[in-house]
Design an enzyme around this catalytic site. Structure first.
Site, short mmCIF file in Angstrom:
data_model
loop_
_atom_site.label_atom_id
_atom_site.label_comp_id
_atom_site.label_asym_id
_atom_site.label_seq_id
_atom_site.Cartn_x
_atom_site.Cartn_y
_atom_site.Cartn_z
N ASN A 12 8.80 27.73 -37.34
CA ASN A 12 9.44 28.05 -36.12
C ASN A 12 10.76 28.78 -36.36
O ASN A 12 11.65 28.44 -36.72
CB ASN A 12 9.76 26.52 -35.53
N TRP A 13 10.53 29.92 -36.00
CA TRP A 13 11.57 30.96 -36.35
C TRP A 13 12.96 30.76 -35.40
O TRP A 13 13.90 31.35 -35.54
CB TRP A 13 11.21 32.50 -35.99
N LYS A 14 12.68 30.21 -34.15
CA LYS A 14 13.93 29.94 -33.20
C LYS A 14 14.34 31.20 -32.89
O LYS A 14 13.70 32.21 -32.82
CB LYS A 14 14.78 28.95 -33.98
N HIS A 101 10.48 20.75 -28.10
CA HIS A 101 11.28 20.78 -29.45
C HIS A 101 12.65 20.24 -29.02
O HIS A 101 13.26 20.34 -28.01
CB HIS A 101 11.45 21.96 -29.86
N GLU A 103 15.55 20.81 -29.55
CA GLU A 103 16.64 21.57 -29.24
C GLU A 103 16.49 21.89 -27.47
O GLU A 103 17.37 22.48 -26.91
CB GLU A 103 16.56 22.87 -29.89
N GLU A 173 9.76 14.82 -35.30
CA GLU A 173 10.89 15.61 -35.85
C GLU A 173 11.99 14.90 -35.43
O GLU A 173 12.56 14.79 -34.58
CB GLU A 173 11.15 16.94 -35.12
N GLY A 179 17.60 20.84 -39.22
CA GLY A 179 18.81 21.88 -39.39
C GLY A 179 19.83 21.37 -40.45
O GLY A 179 21.04 21.82 -40.32
N SER A 219 14.22 19.73 -41.92
CA SER A 219 14.76 20.20 -43.13
C SER A 219 13.69 20.04 -44.37
O SER A 219 13.96 19.65 -45.58
CB SER A 219 15.93 19.20 -43.70
N GLY A 240 11.72 24.91 -39.73
CA GLY A 240 12.49 25.85 -39.35
C GLY A 240 13.21 26.94 -40.14
O GLY A 240 12.54 28.01 -40.60
N GLY A 241 14.24 26.64 -40.77
CA GLY A 241 14.93 27.54 -41.85
C GLY A 241 14.33 27.96 -42.93
O GLY A 241 14.22 29.05 -43.23
P1 PGA Z 1 14.67 22.93 -39.86
O1 PGA Z 1 13.92 22.72 -38.29
O2 PGA Z 1 13.34 22.99 -40.82
O3 PGA Z 1 15.34 24.09 -39.97
O4 PGA Z 1 15.36 21.40 -40.03
C1 PGA Z 1 12.88 22.30 -38.00
C2 PGA Z 1 12.52 22.51 -36.46
O5 PGA Z 1 13.31 22.52 -35.73
O6 PGA Z 1 11.46 22.60 -36.19
#
Ligand code: PGA
Length: 266
Positions: A12-14, A101, A103, A173, A179, A219, A240-241
């Protein structure tokens, strides 16, 4: 991992990369996955920002890596300024979409009723829908994590018929792990995944629950991935990251392939 379920790893590149670095990242992901030799044993997907989907899709070409979007509209078409429909995503080559998600749930106020509509339309459009669920830290501290997640699942699946939910991947999640550098322990993640599988069995049947992939997000990195993926109900990850670095993403895919092989998968 479980032998019967092929691992799924989504990147997930956000709201990251620009067009040029997004294309570079996609190219690097293809090269790193090929070098890691995991294409045969892991379903990998990347979720770039909307404006880059078409171009990144061209970079992915006919590779096995799925192109996905980070959201879609609950509507088919019409006067919905700024929204993107599931049909439009298919039109530019997407084969998957992330729904709900945290977010968007917590940052933008998307609720289960809306997510149910998005899930329905994504599935109708033929997309692999990665449905995200997860509790906040205070919900976990109150001992309500499993109840909150079960409630989200029931609300999002709603009245969807068994035939239509075949292409769902559930992503657990925990909001407090996204994050933050703080992952759920492998034991807590496994316990929640087993609980999610029980809810799916209750909503549909045990065969559906047994074949549906439930992936963990929050994470995950190249170092902690393997311990998490060793949980028998954990079928991959939403990253994500660490998905913004091709080598880390490929290492996570390799950890999934190794965990799957150790579980008797091929
Ligand atoms: P993260 O994000 O790996 O940076 O914690 C995961 C996600 O939001 O899908």
């Amino acid at each position: 991992m479980h032998a019967e379920r092929r691992p799924f790893i989504g990147g997930n590149w956000k709201m990251n990369t620009d067009l040029a670095s997004g294309v570079e990242l996609a190219d690097a992901v293809l090269a790193a996955l090929a070098a890691a030799g995991v294409e045969e044993s892991v379903d990998a997907a990347v979720y770039p920002p909307f404006p880059y989907l078409f171009t990144v899709g061209r970079t992915l070409g006919h590779s096995a890596v799925l192109l996905g979007a980070q959201d879609c509209s609950a509507d088919v078409s019409g006067a919905f300024t700024g929204q993107v429909s599931a049909g439009m995503l298919c039109d530019v080559g997407c084969r998957s979409v992330i729904i709900g998600h945290s977010e968007r749930r917590h940052g933008l106020g998307e609720d289960d009723e809306l997510l149910h509509e998005k899930l329905a339309i994504a599935l109708e459009s033929g997309l692999v829908a990665v449905l995200c669920v997860g509790e906040t830290l205070s919900e976990r501290d109150d001992g309500r994590a499993e109840a909150v997640v079960a409630h989200q699942l029931r609300g999002c699946f709603g009245t969807l018929k068994a035939e239509t939910v075949e292409r769902v991947v559930v992503a657990y999640e925990p909001v407090w792990a996204i994050g933050t550098g703080r992952t759920a322990s492998p034991e807590d993640a496994q316990a929640m995944h087993a609980s999610i599988r029980r809810v799916l069995a209750d909503l549909y049947d045990s065969r559906f629950a047994a074949r549906t992939r439930i992936i963990y997000g929050g994470s995950v990195n190249a170092k902690n991935a393997r311990a998490i993926f060793d949980g028998p109900d954990i079928d991959g990850g939403l990253i994500g990251g660490a998905s913004l670095k091709a080598d880390d993403f490929a290492s996570i895919c390799r950890a999934a392939a190794e965990a799957w092989s150790a579980a008797g998968g091929h």
